[in-house]
Scaffold this motif. Structure first.
Motif, PDB file in Angstrom:
ATOM      1  N   PRO A   1       0.774  -1.179   0.133  1.00  0.00           N
ATOM      2  CA  PRO A   1       0.141   0.082   0.027  1.00  0.00           C
ATOM      3  C   PRO A   1       0.794   1.062   0.139  1.00  0.00           C
ATOM      4  CG  PRO A   1      -0.914  -1.790   1.627  1.00  0.00           C
ATOM      5  CD  PRO A   1       0.280  -2.107   0.992  1.00  0.00           C
ATOM      6  N   ALA A   2       1.887   1.109   0.849  1.00  0.00           N
ATOM      7  CA  ALA A   2       2.799   2.412   0.767  1.00  0.00           C
ATOM      8  C   ALA A   2       3.278   2.918  -0.685  1.00  0.00           C
ATOM      9  CB  ALA A   2       3.960   2.278   1.558  1.00  0.00           C
ATOM     10  N   PHE A   3       3.662   1.555  -1.549  1.00  0.00           N
ATOM     11  CA  PHE A   3       4.037   2.042  -2.827  1.00  0.00           C
ATOM     12  C   PHE A   3       2.892   2.316  -3.787  1.00  0.00           C
ATOM     13  CE2 PHE A   3       4.197  -0.134  -7.268  1.00  0.00           C
ATOM     14  CZ  PHE A   3       5.325   0.560  -7.641  1.00  0.00           C
ATOM     15  N   SER A   4       1.710   1.647  -3.589  1.00  0.00           N
ATOM     16  CA  SER A   4       0.629   1.820  -4.577  1.00  0.00           C
ATOM     17  C   SER A   4       0.088   3.344  -4.217  1.00  0.00           C
ATOM     18  CB  SER A   4      -0.444   0.970  -4.220  1.00  0.00           C
ATOM     19  OG  SER A   4      -0.826   0.692  -2.952  1.00  0.00           O
ATOM     20  N   ASN A   5       0.184   3.945  -3.036  1.00  0.00           N
ATOM     21  CA  ASN A   5      -0.326   5.225  -2.765  1.00  0.00           C
ATOM     22  C   ASN A   5       0.328   6.216  -3.575  1.00  0.00           C
ATOM     23  OD1 ASN A   5      -2.549   4.679  -1.042  1.00  0.00           O
ATOM     24  ND2 ASN A   5      -1.433   4.715   0.761  1.00  0.00           N
ATOM     25  N   PHE A   6       1.774   5.921  -3.857  1.00  0.00           N
ATOM     26  CA  PHE A   6       2.329   6.922  -4.679  1.00  0.00           C
ATOM     27  C   PHE A   6       2.262   6.519  -6.334  1.00  0.00           C
ATOM     28  CE2 PHE A   6       6.249   6.863  -7.354  1.00  0.00           C
ATOM     29  CZ  PHE A   6       6.445   8.327  -7.390  1.00  0.00           C
ATOM     30  N   PHE A   7       2.225   5.000  -6.367  1.00  0.00           N
ATOM     31  CA  PHE A   7       2.338   4.665  -8.033  1.00  0.00           C
ATOM     32  C   PHE A   7       0.991   5.147  -8.494  1.00  0.00           C
ATOM     33  CE2 PHE A   7       1.508   1.304 -10.910  1.00  0.00           C
ATOM     34  CZ  PHE A   7       2.420   1.747 -12.144  1.00  0.00           C
ATOM     35  N   GLY A   8      -0.291   4.666  -8.165  1.00  0.00           N
ATOM     36  CA  GLY A   8      -1.481   4.996  -8.724  1.00  0.00           C
ATOM     37  C   GLY A   8      -1.800   6.600  -8.906  1.00  0.00           C
ATOM     38  N   PRO A   9      -1.619   7.317  -7.663  1.00  0.00           N
ATOM     39  CA  PRO A   9      -1.865   8.703  -8.255  1.00  0.00           C
ATOM     40  C   PRO A   9      -0.842   9.496  -9.172  1.00  0.00           C
ATOM     41  CG  PRO A   9      -2.129   8.369  -5.926  1.00  0.00           C
ATOM     42  CD  PRO A   9      -1.691   7.129  -6.452  1.00  0.00           C
ATOM     43  N   PHE A  10       0.381   8.968  -9.173  1.00  0.00           N
ATOM     44  CA  PHE A  10       1.370   9.276  -9.954  1.00  0.00           C
ATOM     45  C   PHE A  10       1.193   9.186 -11.615  1.00  0.00           C
ATOM     46  CE2 PHE A  10       5.669   8.761 -12.308  1.00  0.00           C
ATOM     47  CZ  PHE A  10       6.163   9.977 -12.214  1.00  0.00           C
ATOM     48  N   ILE A  11       0.714   7.744 -11.644  1.00  0.00           N
ATOM     49  CA  ILE A  11       0.329   7.385 -12.994  1.00  0.00           C
ATOM     50  C   ILE A  11      -0.893   8.231 -13.615  1.00  0.00           C
ATOM     51  CG2 ILE A  11      -0.337   5.537 -14.656  1.00  0.00           C
ATOM     52  CD1 ILE A  11       2.532   5.490 -13.924  1.00  0.00           C
ATOM     53  N   ALA A  12      -1.849   8.163 -12.846  1.00  0.00           N
ATOM     54  CA  ALA A  12      -3.066   8.945 -12.983  1.00  0.00           C
ATOM     55  C   ALA A  12      -2.923  10.255 -13.150  1.00  0.00           C
ATOM     56  CB  ALA A  12      -4.170   8.900 -11.851  1.00  0.00           C
TER      57      ALA A  12
END
Length: 382
Positions: A137-148
């Motif tokens: 979750p720590a990674f995805s909270n950065f990755f998802g918004p960054f890509i979006a």
């Protein structure tokens, strides 16, 4: 780290990244369509609202059917939710998308966490497994918004929603290669399980309570720091850096935990985290510069970031194996309900006593609650 654990981390990260990206893109789309901040607040709350009601049924379903079937249905729901937003990016559809992606993420996480806990053989392995898994979750909270965010600026909202719809599909590709564990047979003669049966256990209640205390502290940092920064005239980038420093620290401590898991006692780490968090919340509003506040955010991230793996380890040790999913679901229900209600309370309290008063009140509250964590020491001995 085993291949199986890598697959679980990847599966959890990709589904969670879908929700995190949607949580950025959907409110921005609504704002650009002219909807009010109140409407956007309701939209954001819907991501957590579904998880409140689906967590317990999802946990029971995972107890009956294992890993792959719950994840498959969650993937379908998440991909459908983001896909609908790509086809019809209007506010009512965005609300449906929030409900679908939020609920799907919660359900898949419960199944993944249950599977990971069952795969561990010893208490030390439990702490290691959940420490690694918490990195997702720590990674995805950065990755998802960054890509979006990149896709919104470069290709528009429809492209961002479509990309988010593809992430859950990647989750299923990872989960197809995971090994399903043998089903757990409910003991013969046992009546249909009820959540109240778990809550009757004193240790279980104490674990949920300390998790709620510390989750609320996480929420107060996320909610109140932007308000405090705005009051002091900080720019948006500075406020974002403060929140980012907190998230990075929470993620990094979870990288360290597996290496020292054999030397950790869950109750001691949770108790120490509560004491440290209470003190840091008391200090935070007294700090005036971004650098000092950033350091405090890092320390808060370290304190709060180490709690979830310890809580998950204890839950799996004190709960019957055939009810692990239900226990994880009950925990998620409590946490998500807190995430829906606590910001409303913080907002009302901030208007009444000021932002600093909110920090101090929550700090005193969590310090008082540390006694519950101390009592877990006696539970582990018995």
């Amino acid at each position: 780290m085993s291949r199986e654990l890598i697959l679980l981390i990847a599966g959890q990260s990709l589904t969670h990244a879908c929700m995190a990206g949607m949580r950025l893109a959907a409110p921005l789309q609504a704002l650009r369509q002219g909807y009010s901040e109140v409407a956007v607040g309701v939209l954001i709350a819907l991501f957590a609202l579904t998880q409140v009601f689906l967590a317990l049924p999802s946990g029971r379903y995972a107890d009956r059917h294992g890993l792959k079937r719950p994840v498959r249905y969650a993937v379908i729901a998440a991909a459908a939710g983001a896909g609908l937003a790509a086809i019809w990016p209007i506010f009512p559809v965005l609300c449906v998308s929030a409900l679908l992606t939020g609920g799907a993420t919660g359900s898949s996480v419960i199944a993944l966490q249950r599977h990971a806990g069952r795969a561990a053989q010893t208490p030390t392995q439990l702490k290691q497994v959940f420490s690694w898994l918490a990195i997702g979750p720590a990674f995805s909270n950065f990755f998802g918004p960054f890509i979006a965010g990149l896709l919104i600026d470069g290709a528009g909202f429809r492209a961002a929603f479509l990309a988010m719809a593809l992430l859950p599909i990647a989750t299923w590709l990872a989960m197809r290669r995971a090994t399903e564990l043998p089903p757990v047979i409910q003991p013969p003669g046992e009546r249909r399980p009820r959540a109240w049966d778990l809550l009757r256990d004193t240790t279980f209640r104490r674990v949920l309570l300390v998790n709620w205390f510390l989750s609320s502290c996480w929420d107060v940092h996320t909610f109140v720091v932007p308000v405090l920064g705005h009051e002091r005239g900080f720019s948006a980038s500075v406020i974002g850096t403060l929140l980012g420093a907190f998230a990075i620290a929470a993620g990094l401590i979870r990288v360290v935990l597996p290496m020292v898991a054999a030397f950790l006692r869950e109750w001691a780490l949770i108790f120490g985290a509560m004491i440290a968090t209470g003190v840091l919340l008391g200090i935070y509003p007294l700090l005036q510069t971004p650098l000092a506040m950033g350091l405090c955010s890092v320390l808060l991230g370290v304190a709060l970031g180490c709690v979830q793996p310890m809580v998950m380890s204890m839950l799996h040790q004190i709960t019957p194996e055939h009810r692990h999913g239900e226990a994880v679901g009950l925990r998620m229900m409590v946490i998500q309900a807190s995430s829906v209600t606590m910001p409303l309370l913080f907002g009302a309290a901030g208007a009444a006593v000021g932002v600093a008063g909110v920090f101090w009140a929550v700090g005193v509250w969590v310090l008082g609650g540390s006694r519950v964590a101390w009592l877990l020491r006696d539970d582990r001995k018995s």
